[in-house]
Design a protein around this motif. Structure first.
Motif, PDB file in Angstrom:
ATOM      1  N   GLY A 643       0.665  -1.414  -0.060  1.00 37.28           N
ATOM      2  CA  GLY A 643      -0.077  -0.020  -0.101  1.00 37.28           C
ATOM      3  C   GLY A 643       0.898   1.121  -0.092  1.00 37.28           C
ATOM      4  O   GLY A 643       2.047   1.428  -0.612  1.00 37.28           O
ATOM      5  N   LEU A 644       0.236   2.173   0.780  1.00 34.25           N
ATOM      6  CA  LEU A 644       0.945   3.511   0.716  1.00 34.25           C
ATOM      7  C   LEU A 644       1.624   3.781   2.179  1.00 34.25           C
ATOM      8  O   LEU A 644       1.137   3.477   3.084  1.00 34.25           O
ATOM      9  CB  LEU A 644       0.193   4.771   0.346  1.00 34.25           C
ATOM     10  CG  LEU A 644      -0.610   4.841  -1.046  1.00 34.25           C
ATOM     11  CD1 LEU A 644      -1.542   6.044  -0.850  1.00 34.25           C
ATOM     12  CD2 LEU A 644       0.354   4.533  -1.937  1.00 34.25           C
ATOM     13  N   ASP A 645       2.869   4.210   2.096  1.00 37.79           N
ATOM     14  CA  ASP A 645       3.635   4.839   3.358  1.00 37.79           C
ATOM     15  C   ASP A 645       3.386   6.120   3.466  1.00 37.79           C
ATOM     16  O   ASP A 645       3.475   7.050   2.363  1.00 37.79           O
ATOM     17  CB  ASP A 645       4.914   4.419   3.319  1.00 37.79           C
ATOM     18  CG  ASP A 645       5.092   2.802   3.913  1.00 37.79           C
ATOM     19  OD1 ASP A 645       4.259   2.279   4.384  1.00 37.79           O
ATOM     20  OD2 ASP A 645       6.361   2.525   3.779  1.00 37.79           O
ATOM     21  N   VAL A 646       2.950   6.769   4.740  1.00 35.34           N
ATOM     22  CA  VAL A 646       2.959   8.248   4.873  1.00 35.34           C
ATOM     23  C   VAL A 646       4.108   8.434   5.816  1.00 35.34           C
ATOM     24  O   VAL A 646       4.506   7.798   6.870  1.00 35.34           O
ATOM     25  CB  VAL A 646       1.612   8.421   5.610  1.00 35.34           C
ATOM     26  CG1 VAL A 646       1.706  10.029   6.052  1.00 35.34           C
ATOM     27  CG2 VAL A 646       0.469   8.182   4.700  1.00 35.34           C
ATOM     28  N   HIS A 647       5.015   9.394   5.341  1.00 37.04           N
ATOM     29  CA  HIS A 647       6.161   9.659   6.173  1.00 37.04           C
ATOM     30  C   HIS A 647       6.037  11.099   6.456  1.00 37.04           C
ATOM     31  O   HIS A 647       5.851  12.322   5.983  1.00 37.04           O
ATOM     32  CB  HIS A 647       7.678   9.648   4.984  1.00 37.04           C
ATOM     33  CG  HIS A 647       7.626   8.331   4.518  1.00 37.04           C
ATOM     34  ND1 HIS A 647       8.376   7.499   4.948  1.00 37.04           N
ATOM     35  CD2 HIS A 647       7.080   7.954   3.313  1.00 37.04           C
ATOM     36  CE1 HIS A 647       8.491   6.177   4.082  1.00 37.04           C
ATOM     37  NE2 HIS A 647       7.505   6.495   3.071  1.00 37.04           N
ATOM     38  N   LEU A 648       6.352  11.410   8.040  1.00 34.74           N
ATOM     39  CA  LEU A 648       5.953  12.719   8.571  1.00 34.74           C
ATOM     40  C   LEU A 648       7.464  13.035   8.856  1.00 34.74           C
ATOM     41  O   LEU A 648       8.014  12.490   9.966  1.00 34.74           O
ATOM     42  CB  LEU A 648       5.256  12.413   9.765  1.00 34.74           C
ATOM     43  CG  LEU A 648       3.573  11.658   9.283  1.00 34.74           C
ATOM     44  CD1 LEU A 648       2.818  11.763  10.663  1.00 34.74           C
ATOM     45  CD2 LEU A 648       2.901  12.725   8.547  1.00 34.74           C
ATOM     46  N   VAL A 649       7.882  14.380   8.486  1.00 38.36           N
ATOM     47  CA  VAL A 649       9.103  14.862   8.849  1.00 38.36           C
ATOM     48  C   VAL A 649       9.068  15.980   9.549  1.00 38.36           C
ATOM     49  O   VAL A 649       8.195  16.847   9.308  1.00 38.36           O
ATOM     50  CB  VAL A 649       9.806  14.925   7.377  1.00 38.36           C
ATOM     51  CG1 VAL A 649      11.160  15.814   7.658  1.00 38.36           C
ATOM     52  CG2 VAL A 649       9.759  14.092   6.278  1.00 38.36           C
ATOM     53  N   ASN A 650       9.985  16.185  10.553  1.00 36.80           N
ATOM     54  CA  ASN A 650      10.076  17.163  11.335  1.00 36.80           C
ATOM     55  C   ASN A 650      11.443  17.523  11.373  1.00 36.80           C
ATOM     56  O   ASN A 650      12.109  17.141  12.320  1.00 36.80           O
ATOM     57  CB  ASN A 650       9.302  17.132  12.896  1.00 36.80           C
ATOM     58  CG  ASN A 650       9.438  18.168  13.721  1.00 36.80           C
ATOM     59  OD1 ASN A 650       9.620  19.497  13.118  1.00 36.80           O
ATOM     60  ND2 ASN A 650       9.163  18.119  15.044  1.00 36.80           N
ATOM     61  N   GLU A 651      11.875  18.734  10.831  1.00 34.50           N
ATOM     62  CA  GLU A 651      13.464  19.039  11.028  1.00 34.50           C
ATOM     63  C   GLU A 651      13.590  20.122  11.907  1.00 34.50           C
ATOM     64  O   GLU A 651      14.757  20.260  12.167  1.00 34.50           O
ATOM     65  CB  GLU A 651      13.711  19.408   9.410  1.00 34.50           C
ATOM     66  CG  GLU A 651      13.681  18.491   8.344  1.00 34.50           C
ATOM     67  CD  GLU A 651      14.295  18.817   7.142  1.00 34.50           C
ATOM     68  OE1 GLU A 651      14.826  18.371   6.267  1.00 34.50           O
ATOM     69  OE2 GLU A 651      13.932  20.210   6.828  1.00 34.50           O
ATOM     70  N   ILE A 686      11.827  11.588  11.651  1.00 35.87           N
ATOM     71  CA  ILE A 686      11.163  10.821  10.434  1.00 35.87           C
ATOM     72  C   ILE A 686      10.249  10.027  11.138  1.00 35.87           C
ATOM     73  O   ILE A 686      10.985   9.004  11.434  1.00 35.87           O
ATOM     74  CB  ILE A 686      11.757  10.798   9.163  1.00 35.87           C
ATOM     75  CG1 ILE A 686      12.543  11.938   8.769  1.00 35.87           C
ATOM     76  CG2 ILE A 686      10.707  10.431   8.214  1.00 35.87           C
ATOM     77  CD1 ILE A 686      13.509  11.525   7.282  1.00 35.87           C
ATOM     78  N   HIS A 687       8.976   9.860  10.623  1.00 36.47           N
ATOM     79  CA  HIS A 687       8.015   8.970  11.337  1.00 36.47           C
ATOM     80  C   HIS A 687       7.539   8.312   9.922  1.00 36.47           C
ATOM     81  O   HIS A 687       7.084   9.011   8.967  1.00 36.47           O
ATOM     82  CB  HIS A 687       7.004   9.323  11.954  1.00 36.47           C
ATOM     83  CG  HIS A 687       7.567   9.705  13.314  1.00 36.47           C
ATOM     84  ND1 HIS A 687       7.669   9.140  14.600  1.00 36.47           N
ATOM     85  CD2 HIS A 687       8.036  10.936  13.760  1.00 36.47           C
ATOM     86  CE1 HIS A 687       8.220   9.746  15.594  1.00 36.47           C
ATOM     87  NE2 HIS A 687       8.216  11.035  15.091  1.00 36.47           N
TER      88      HIS A 687
END
Length: 824
Positions: A643-651, A686-687
């Motif tokens: 499926g799709l992966d959602v990547h959540l970036v907080n720099e 990154i999550h």
């Protein structure tokens, strides 16, 4: 230092220039026969003088470097003065009152000339033809690149701009391209200032040396940096030195990771007014090579940074310089798009102090190549001495700038030799492996050095210098080599110091400003389309490959049946490609630590490599990058059967409690699946969340199983602040990227004005794909974006050319819409 009246004064008025055949005038006395002198901007070039005299742009593409050109100005002063020539392109002579006092054979060297003035003084500068230098014997080259012509340009210290067929206009540089200055007009005139900052534990250290032109009477002076202060010491009657410690200094960061903090530096004097020396910053920058030594990641102040940006060419290829206002607008556009690095390629030149000041101010790192590219360079003593001085002068001039993040020997020297079949030992040059590293170690030990771009990891003799899995590479798998998107993962790119070149189509306003070249079927269109020398294809062909493979378009038929649609989809597809590649590279688990797009700026009107057009307007490619390069970012990657992966970036340096919501839509409006959760986004993290875990049940989000017709056409991810509801980021995924289906997406737009100027409020009832604004007098600060159903985006409008003499009037479109919306 610019704020001080004691600084060197630019001689920027009263200049004239005239061109003569090569060798026609040996001395200024022989110029009497020439009456067609032009007023000449200085700093500038012969081409910029012709442009100021209203010569059309097309006529500026000339071999100026093969003729002679004389500049003259009259000075009025009495007493000892120093003239400083900061850059003379390229073989130059300086004459004072008919006497030749200086010769230069490098456009990258500055020269000082001390003279005794007694009233009126006439200064002539002659720029000689480089033809004799090109013809001179200087050893045999081991390889001959096709990039620049002729091959003997390797012997001449000049920029390759103007000498690269298919890459840029053939405007060859000649003239005083950097400022001519006079020093010593006041008894307290400052000759030069050197400032070097470093970090010691939690403190910042600043070392300052100020050299006065005239001998000074001892005076109590103090150095202030922020709130820190220390006494300065006289080394001799001309030289003042000191070191100040700023305790618990706030550090300079790329704007994506923090604040680019700068400290004002001032000299206070007991008997005179204070002297401002400008600003400095404190930071550390290192390269993390990883446990096996093959990696390449920039680490700023101990924090790994994903570097993303574009390669610099020139903001004005005619004058080779640009005013602060123009450069500032470019840096603003980079910052809005989420770019945090600019690479100044070895094919170009060393940029101005203003460029680096703005990089410091905006928090944009600079990867600086030394001005070498592709060639096998001479090894004689004269060449080495010239290079030594060139590098030392550049490093001394830029020592104060925190934004200087990488120093690189040059561009594609190792790659060129390796691609021509030479073994490793045959293309090693002491210039890059010994001479430049030793200078940097002495003068800028705080800046990492890279032997070449691209190059394998240090000590790796077996890999190709352009190999993707180690060191830094020039990645054109997706792009010039027309590979599918999954190549961006398969290539295991470590760091791409060049990537993703396309013939990027500007907006219709820019195209209409190019007579007889506004449509791809017109013969002159191809003049602006870049190509590699000797290649049977150009970068229009690259873009059109992705129109066919991603959008399912019959390109040739579309181009002649519906040229407007062809241009619109051409703009959209490069935004899709840019976004897909950088989403892959920024995802959790990616091997990639950075990518630098080729190029930032166009050098002429038309579909050039630049993501900003020649008029300073961002193209769709830059807006596509902005959609995936923000410091807090939601990204989607297609993982096939998973499926799709959602990547959540907080720099950022701040933890955020966030809510992520995924929605699958049918017909661009009807929710058929979805889910949400709350998550703590730690600083610098990154999550990854799989779509199945959000939905809580099986749903073919990637349309990989294909159990019957697609149940949805769009996936939308929203990332919001869980405490305030503020939208932090959005991401979209389309399981089918074809553009055959169009519907009324319910676009609507309203126009309003506030203290910041005009803005649009754009809404849609259905998913609107690649929404864009067309306005003859304004361009959209936020453009080429996706709009979720029943949502509204506020779009600031920017007046073209800075002129607010018309009210906005235009249209808003989406590429999947059957109609647009007008405003006025």
């Amino acid at each position: 230092m610019q704020a001080s009246p004691l600084a060197p004064r630019a001689l920027d008025a009263g200049w004239q220039c005239v061109s003569t055949p090569a060798g026609a005038c040996e001395t200024p006395d022989m110029l009497d026969a020439y009456t067609d002198w032009l007023d000449a901007p200085v700093p500038g070039t012969v081409a910029s003088a012709h442009r100021a005299a209203c010569v059309k742009d097309d006529a500026l593409a000339q071999a100026y470097a093969l003729s002679d050109h004389w500049y003259r100005v009259t000075l009025h002063a009495t007493g000892k003065r120093r003239l400083r020539f900061n850059g003379l392109a390229t073989i130059a002579e300086v004459w004072i009152d008919g006497r030749k006092l200086l010769e230069s054979d490098s456009m990258f060297l500055a020269h000082d000339l001390d003279i005794e003035m007694a009233g009126e003084t006439t200064l002539h500068i002659c720029f000689r033809s480089i033809a004799p230098a090109l013809a001179a014997k200087r050893g045999r080259a081991r390889w001959r690149p096709k990039l620049a012509q002729p091959a003997t340009l390797r012997n001449v210290r000049t920029t390759l701009l103007g000498h690269m067929p298919g890459w840029c206009p053939a405007i060859q540089p000649a003239g005083p391209w950097r400022a001519v200055e006079i020093i010593g007009e006041s008894q307290a005139s400052i000759d030069r200032v050197e400032m070097a900052s470093s970090v010691d534990g939690s403190d910042g250290l600043l070392d300052v040396t100020v050299r006065f032109y005239h001998a000074q009477a001892p005076d109590d002076m103090r150095l202030e940096c922020g709130n820190a202060s220390t006494s300065l010491h006289w080394r001799d009657a001309h030289t003042l030195t000191g070191r100040v410690r700023v305790t618990h200094a706030r550090l300079w960061w790329p704007h994506t990771h923090g604040e680019p903090v700068r400290y004002p530096v001032t000299i206070t004097r007991s008997s005179h007014e204070d002297i401002s020396l400008g600003d400095v910053s404190f930071r550390t920058i290192e390269v993390d090579r990883g446990p096996d030594g093959a990696g390449f990641q920039l680490v700023v102040n101990g924090v790994p940074v994903f570097a993303r940006g574009a390669c610099w060419t020139s903001a004005d290829i005619v004058a080779l310089d640009a005013p602060r206002e123009k450069l500032n607008a470019i840096f603003n556009a980079c910052r809005r798009a989420g770019l945090n690095i600019i690479r100044v390629s070895g094919t170009t030149l060393y940029e101005s102090d203003t460029f680096y000041e703005l990089a410091d101010e905006h928090g944009i790192m600079v990867w600086q190549d030394f001005a070498f590219a592709n060639f096998d360079y001479p090894t004689d003593d004269a060449f080495q001495r010239s290079v030594q001085l060139e590098a030392q002068q550049f490093l001394a001039r830029t020592r104060r700038f925190a934004s200087l993040a990488v120093l690189c020997g040059g561009s594609e020297v190792h790659q060129q030799a390796a691609m021509l079949g030479l073994p490793f030992d045959a293309y090693q040059q002491p210039l890059f492996t010994e001479q430049l590293p030793s200078i940097i170690a002495a003068m800028r030990p705080d800046v990492p050095y890279v032997v070449n771009s691209p190059s394998a990891a240090p000590g790796d003799r077996l890999s190709m210098p352009f190999g993707t899995r180690g060191g830094n590479t020039h990645y054109y798998g997706v792009g010039a080599y027309q590979r599918p998107f999954d190549d961006a993962r398969r290539a295991q790119v470590c760091f791409a110091s060049e990537c993703l070149a396309f013939a990027n189509v500007p907006d219709d306003v820019a195209l209409r400003a190019t007579p007889n070249a506004s449509r791809p079927h017109e013969p002159r269109w191809k003049i602006a389309v870049p190509r590699d020398a000797g290649a049977a294809w150009d970068f229009d062909d690259v873009r059109e490959h992705y129109l066919r493979s991603l959008y399912g378009v019959d390109v040739a038929r579309l181009r002649y049946e519906d040229p407007e649609r062809y241009l619109t989809l051409s703009r959209a597809v490069v935004a899709d490609v840019m976004g897909a590649v950088f989403s892959e590279w920024r995802r959790k688990g990616s091997t990639c630590t950075g990518g630098i797009v080729w190029n930032l700026l166009d050098l002429r009107p038309g579909a050039g490599w630049g993501v900003i057009d020649v008029f300073g307007v961002p193209k769709s490619a830059l807006h596509g990058l902005a959609r995936v390069l923000q410091p807090v970012q939601a990204l989607i990657t297609d993982e096939g059967l998973d499926g799709l992966d959602v990547h959540l970036v907080n720099e950022t340096a701040h933890e955020t409690r966030a809510r992520v919501e995924l929605t699958c839509l049918r017909d661009g409006a009807v929710k058929v699946a979805g889910g949400s959760c709350e998550i703590i986004l730690q600083a610098h993290s990154i999550h990854r969340i799989n779509s199945s875990s959000l939905i809580g049940a099986f749903f073919d989000t990637a349309y990989a199983y294909r159990f019957g017709p697609r149940a949805h056409d769009t996936t939308h991810v929203r990332l919001t602040n869980a405490d305030t509801g503020e939208l932090l980021s959005e991401a979209f995924h389309l399981p089918d990227m074809s553009v055959s289906e169009r519907r009324d997406v319910g676009l609507s737009v309203s126009l309003d004005k506030d203290d910041n100027g005009w803005a649009l409020n754009v809404s849609a009832t259905h998913f609107a794909r690649w929404v864009h604004v067309a306005d003859h007098h304004y361009y959209a600060e936020l453009d080429w974006f996706h709009l979720a159903p029943d949502s509204t985006r506020r779009i600031p409008l920017v007046p073209r050319n800075g002129k607010v003499d018309h009210a906005p009037e235009g249209d808003v479109f989406a590429i999947n819409g059957t109609r647009g919306a007008s405003y006025r």
